[in-house]
Design a protein around this motif. Structure first.
Motif, PDB file in Angstrom:
ATOM      1  N   ASN A   1       0.817  -1.206   0.000  1.00 44.00           N
ATOM      2  CA  ASN A   1       0.000   0.000   0.000  1.00 44.00           C
ATOM      3  C   ASN A   1       0.854   1.261   0.000  1.00 44.00           C
TER       4      ASN A   1
ATOM      5  N   TYR B   1       3.482   1.652  -1.710  1.00 45.83           N
ATOM      6  CA  TYR B   1       3.833   1.875  -3.112  1.00 45.83           C
ATOM      7  C   TYR B   1       2.620   2.221  -3.969  1.00 45.83           C
ATOM      8  N   TYR B   2       1.447   1.712  -3.632  1.00 47.77           N
ATOM      9  CA  TYR B   2       0.254   1.988  -4.424  1.00 47.77           C
ATOM     10  C   TYR B   2      -0.384   3.332  -4.093  1.00 47.77           C
ATOM     11  N   PHE B   3      -0.155   3.848  -2.902  1.00 42.30           N
ATOM     12  CA  PHE B   3      -0.776   5.111  -2.505  1.00 42.30           C
ATOM     13  C   PHE B   3      -0.370   6.282  -3.398  1.00 42.30           C
TER      14      PHE B   3
ATOM     15  N   VAL C   1       0.473   6.198  -6.497  1.00 44.23           N
ATOM     16  CA  VAL C   1      -0.173   5.962  -7.790  1.00 44.23           C
ATOM     17  C   VAL C   1      -1.649   6.334  -7.706  1.00 44.23           C
ATOM     18  N   TRP C   2      -2.309   5.937  -6.626  1.00 44.15           N
ATOM     19  CA  TRP C   2      -3.713   6.290  -6.428  1.00 44.15           C
ATOM     20  C   TRP C   2      -3.872   7.802  -6.327  1.00 44.15           C
ATOM     21  N   CYS C   3      -2.989   8.439  -5.583  1.00 42.14           N
ATOM     22  CA  CYS C   3      -3.061   9.881  -5.385  1.00 42.14           C
ATOM     23  C   CYS C   3      -2.865  10.610  -6.719  1.00 42.14           C
TER      24      CYS C   3
ATOM     25  N   ALA D   1      -3.465   9.371  -9.787  1.00 40.70           N
ATOM     26  CA  ALA D   1      -4.628   9.106 -10.635  1.00 40.70           C
ATOM     27  C   ALA D   1      -5.833   9.944 -10.196  1.00 40.70           C
ATOM     28  N   GLU D   2      -6.072  10.020  -8.894  1.00 41.97           N
ATOM     29  CA  GLU D   2      -7.182  10.830  -8.395  1.00 41.97           C
ATOM     30  C   GLU D   2      -6.960  12.312  -8.690  1.00 41.97           C
TER      31      GLU D   2
ATOM     32  N   PHE E   1     -10.942  14.848  -1.339  1.00 35.94           N
ATOM     33  CA  PHE E   1      -9.640  14.366  -1.803  1.00 35.94           C
ATOM     34  C   PHE E   1      -8.551  14.678  -0.782  1.00 35.94           C
TER      35      PHE E   1
ATOM     36  N   SER F   1      -6.618  11.823   1.366  1.00 38.15           N
ATOM     37  CA  SER F   1      -5.168  11.727   1.179  1.00 38.15           C
ATOM     38  C   SER F   1      -4.426  11.867   2.506  1.00 38.15           C
TER      39      SER F   1
ATOM     40  N   GLU G   1      -5.163   8.678   4.667  1.00 40.88           N
ATOM     41  CA  GLU G   1      -4.444   7.496   4.189  1.00 40.88           C
ATOM     42  C   GLU G   1      -2.949   7.629   4.435  1.00 40.88           C
TER      43      GLU G   1
END
Length: 70
Positions: free
Chosen positions: A14, A16-18, A20-22, A24-25, A48, A52, A55
């Motif tokens: 997570n 590493y994925y956070f 990327v999610w941030c 993209a959003e 948002f 952010s 998380e």
């Protein structure tokens, strides 16, 4: 002190994925921002930012507490 291996694995990925999610959003927010009324613009940016920050702090505290076994 006992740490949880499944939680460690989920936190590790997570982290590493956070970003990327941030990203993209943020891109989606930028693309649809001008199409929305001002009330929804305000709500979308506020949600948002809150998500952010929540998380990011959850990952930071989880990393400190479980991955470093403190």
């Amino acid at each position: 002190v006992l740490s949880s291996l499944p939680l460690q694995v989920m936190l590790y990925f997570n982290v590493y994925y956070f970003p990327v999610w941030c990203l993209a959003e943020g891109i989606m927010l930028h693309l649809k921002y001008h199409l929305l009324p001002w009330q929804y613009q305000f709500l979308l940016v506020t949600a948002f930012l809150i998500l952010s920050l929540a998380e990011g702090s959850r990952l930071y505290l989880g990393y400190l507490g479980n991955l470093q076994e403190k």
